[in-house]
Design a protein around this motif. Structure first.
Motif, mmCIF file in Angstrom:
data_model
loop_
_atom_site.group_PDB
_atom_site.id
_atom_site.type_symbol
_atom_site.label_atom_id
_atom_site.label_comp_id
_atom_site.label_asym_id
_atom_site.label_seq_id
_atom_site.Cartn_x
_atom_site.Cartn_y
_atom_site.Cartn_z
ATOM 1 N N SER A 60 0.821 -1.212 0.000
ATOM 2 C CA SER A 60 0.000 0.000 0.000
ATOM 3 C C SER A 60 0.855 1.263 0.000
ATOM 4 O O SER A 60 0.567 2.220 -0.727
ATOM 5 C CB SER A 60 -0.928 -0.006 1.221
ATOM 6 O OG SER A 60 -1.835 -1.087 1.166
ATOM 7 N N ILE A 61 1.912 1.286 0.802
ATOM 8 C CA ILE A 61 2.783 2.459 0.845
ATOM 9 C C ILE A 61 3.571 2.583 -0.455
ATOM 10 O O ILE A 61 3.805 3.695 -0.952
ATOM 11 C CB ILE A 61 3.724 2.401 2.058
ATOM 12 C CG1 ILE A 61 2.919 2.350 3.371
ATOM 13 C CG2 ILE A 61 4.671 3.601 2.065
ATOM 14 C CD1 ILE A 61 2.012 3.539 3.611
ATOM 15 N N LEU A 62 3.964 1.465 -1.038
ATOM 16 C CA LEU A 62 4.653 1.491 -2.329
ATOM 17 C C LEU A 62 3.746 2.094 -3.397
ATOM 18 O O LEU A 62 4.178 2.934 -4.199
ATOM 19 C CB LEU A 62 5.070 0.074 -2.719
ATOM 20 C CG LEU A 62 5.714 -0.108 -4.096
ATOM 21 C CD1 LEU A 62 6.978 0.736 -4.226
ATOM 22 C CD2 LEU A 62 6.021 -1.587 -4.342
ATOM 23 N N ARG A 63 2.482 1.694 -3.393
ATOM 24 C CA ARG A 63 1.529 2.247 -4.350
ATOM 25 C C ARG A 63 1.328 3.749 -4.123
ATOM 26 O O ARG A 63 1.230 4.527 -5.073
ATOM 27 C CB ARG A 63 0.196 1.506 -4.238
ATOM 28 C CG ARG A 63 -0.837 1.914 -5.288
ATOM 29 C CD ARG A 63 -2.079 1.051 -5.184
ATOM 30 N NE ARG A 63 -3.020 1.330 -6.254
ATOM 31 C CZ ARG A 63 -2.977 0.798 -7.475
ATOM 32 N NH1 ARG A 63 -1.997 -0.050 -7.770
ATOM 33 N NH2 ARG A 63 -3.871 1.104 -8.387
ATOM 34 N N MET A 64 1.285 4.159 -2.871
ATOM 35 C CA MET A 64 1.149 5.574 -2.545
ATOM 36 C C MET A 64 2.290 6.384 -3.151
ATOM 37 O O MET A 64 2.080 7.464 -3.738
ATOM 38 C CB MET A 64 1.122 5.754 -1.028
ATOM 39 C CG MET A 64 0.990 7.200 -0.563
ATOM 40 S SD MET A 64 1.273 7.354 1.225
ATOM 41 C CE MET A 64 -0.150 6.471 1.875
ATOM 42 N N PHE A 65 3.507 5.883 -3.020
ATOM 43 C CA PHE A 65 4.679 6.568 -3.553
ATOM 44 C C PHE A 65 4.583 6.701 -5.072
ATOM 45 O O PHE A 65 4.811 7.777 -5.643
ATOM 46 C CB PHE A 65 5.938 5.798 -3.150
ATOM 47 C CG PHE A 65 7.234 6.429 -3.599
ATOM 48 C CD1 PHE A 65 7.551 7.729 -3.245
ATOM 49 C CD2 PHE A 65 8.149 5.706 -4.348
ATOM 50 C CE1 PHE A 65 8.752 8.314 -3.642
ATOM 51 C CE2 PHE A 65 9.350 6.271 -4.753
ATOM 52 C CZ PHE A 65 9.652 7.581 -4.405
ATOM 53 N N PHE A 66 4.211 5.624 -5.740
ATOM 54 C CA PHE A 66 4.058 5.635 -7.184
ATOM 55 C C PHE A 66 3.000 6.652 -7.609
ATOM 56 O O PHE A 66 3.211 7.471 -8.507
ATOM 57 C CB PHE A 66 3.686 4.232 -7.668
ATOM 58 C CG PHE A 66 3.293 4.152 -9.121
ATOM 59 C CD1 PHE A 66 4.253 4.166 -10.119
ATOM 60 C CD2 PHE A 66 1.963 4.055 -9.491
ATOM 61 C CE1 PHE A 66 3.894 4.103 -11.456
ATOM 62 C CE2 PHE A 66 1.587 3.980 -10.817
ATOM 63 C CZ PHE A 66 2.553 4.009 -11.805
ATOM 64 N N HIS A 67 1.847 6.624 -6.955
ATOM 65 C CA HIS A 67 0.749 7.524 -7.323
ATOM 66 C C HIS A 67 1.088 8.976 -6.987
ATOM 67 O O HIS A 67 0.552 9.889 -7.631
ATOM 68 C CB HIS A 67 -0.540 7.091 -6.630
ATOM 69 C CG HIS A 67 -1.204 5.931 -7.299
ATOM 70 N ND1 HIS A 67 -2.573 5.845 -7.457
ATOM 71 C CD2 HIS A 67 -0.684 4.814 -7.875
ATOM 72 C CE1 HIS A 67 -2.865 4.716 -8.095
ATOM 73 N NE2 HIS A 67 -1.737 4.075 -8.341
ATOM 74 N N ASP A 68 1.927 9.207 -6.015
ATOM 75 C CA ASP A 68 2.362 10.565 -5.716
ATOM 76 C C ASP A 68 3.325 11.069 -6.787
ATOM 77 O O ASP A 68 3.140 12.155 -7.350
ATOM 78 C CB ASP A 68 3.031 10.622 -4.344
ATOM 79 C CG ASP A 68 3.455 12.037 -3.958
ATOM 80 O OD1 ASP A 68 2.673 12.975 -4.224
ATOM 81 O OD2 ASP A 68 4.551 12.198 -3.412
#
Length: 322
Positions: A60-68
């Protein structure tokens, strides 16, 4: 052999190029050495607790970084709540039901502020937390470039238009990543992030009922909990993106693609008679190569900066501007 691959995946990948910063400065691996020397240990310990409580949080945090990073650069704009004067990115289509873990970043930020107030950006915390989440699930580590600043604004429209969808074609994926200065190889390596995490039925329903390039048994398995008609109670049902080892960061994602078991249409596009087939084959048989390429691509993606005229600061609360 599996143990050898796991050991290689755990090996550190040290990468230290400098990237242009948002305000003409430089990202540096030693940016907080004097100003906040305990930063990395604070983030690491917090992620140890978060992933131990819920392994999915690493994804989830990895996806957050990508989407940011894909929306006006890695500037923590995704963390901003809506206000009367600001429409944030949290409720954009690609984010509303897939990005989570904001409370983890808030908790880390509180600890960092207690140790070194008004010093560390939320954007840098997300970058470090994404790295640690990957590593704690068995993936590689890398040296994170630091010195990002937090945007004072956000763009829901950019979030809706800049991020690839689960139904994207290979040509679209190559174009979207290319627009960010990332190569097709970077794109294929970064797609390997889908070796961890889960997805809602609504994001893969069309593939399991309508795609031809899908393993029949795999489609039938996913259809058991994802009914064909929307609104029948299964829309939010979760399924592992990597059917083989959903809580371990490894190269089984690519092996699944070779068996036509990609959960998203966009995943399977990487191995569907196109330009990335050969690389998928290499990654499927060489976990160490995938881990190294993924780490390098993460550093490159982490170097995406907001435009020079973007107003920035170091937020004291990641949810709102100062």
């Amino acid at each position: 052999m599996a143990n050898a691959v796991t050991c290689l995946l755990m090996a550190a990948v040290v990468l230290a190029p400098l990237f242009a910063g948002a305000a003409g400065g430089k990202l540096s691996t030693r940016f907080y050495d004097r100003k906040c020397p305990n930063l990395q240990s604070i983030v690491r310990l917090a992620m140890v607790e978060a992933v131990a409580a819920e392994p999915r949080m690493g994804a989830s945090i990895l996806r957050m970084f990508f989407h940011d990073c894909f929306v006006n650069g890695c500037d923590a704009s995704i963390l901003l709540d809506d206000t009367a004067d600001l429409t944030g990115e949290k409720n954009a289509g690609p984010n509303a039901n897939s990005v989570r873990g904001y409370e983890v970043i808030d908790a880390i930020k509180a600890q960092v502020e207690a140790s070194c107030s008004a010093t560390v950006s939320c954007a840098d915390i997300v970058a470090l937390a994404a790295r640690d989440g990957v590593n704690l699930l068995g993936g590689p580590t890398w040296t994170v470039q630091l010195g990002r600043r937090d945007a004072r604004n956000a763009s829901q429209s950019a979030a809706n238009s800049n991020l690839p969808s689960p139904g994207s074609s290979l040509a679209t994926l190559i174009t979207v990543f290319g627009n960010k200065g990332l190569s097709a190889r970077d794109m294929t390596a970064l797609s390997g992030a889908h070796t961890i995490g889960q997805a809602r039925c609504t994001t893969f329903r069309d593939r399991i009922y309508n795609d031809a390039n899908i393993n029949g048994s795999f489609a039938a398995l996913r259809q058991q909990t994802c009914p064909q008609a929307s609104g029948t109670g299964g829309d939010g049902t979760l399924a592992p993106i990597d059917v083989t080892s959903p809580d371990v960061f490894d190269n089984y994602y690519y092996q699944n693609l070779m068996s036509k078991q990609g959960l998203f249409h966009s995943d399977q596009e990487l191995f569907n008679g196109g330009s990335q087939d050969a690389l998928v084959r290499r990654y499927s048989g060489n976990g160490a190569m995938f881990a190294a390429d993924f780490a390098k691509a993460m550093v490159r993606m982490g170097g995406l900066m907001p435009s020079a005229d973007t107003p920035t600061e170091v937020r004291l609360d990641c949810k709102k501007v100062n």
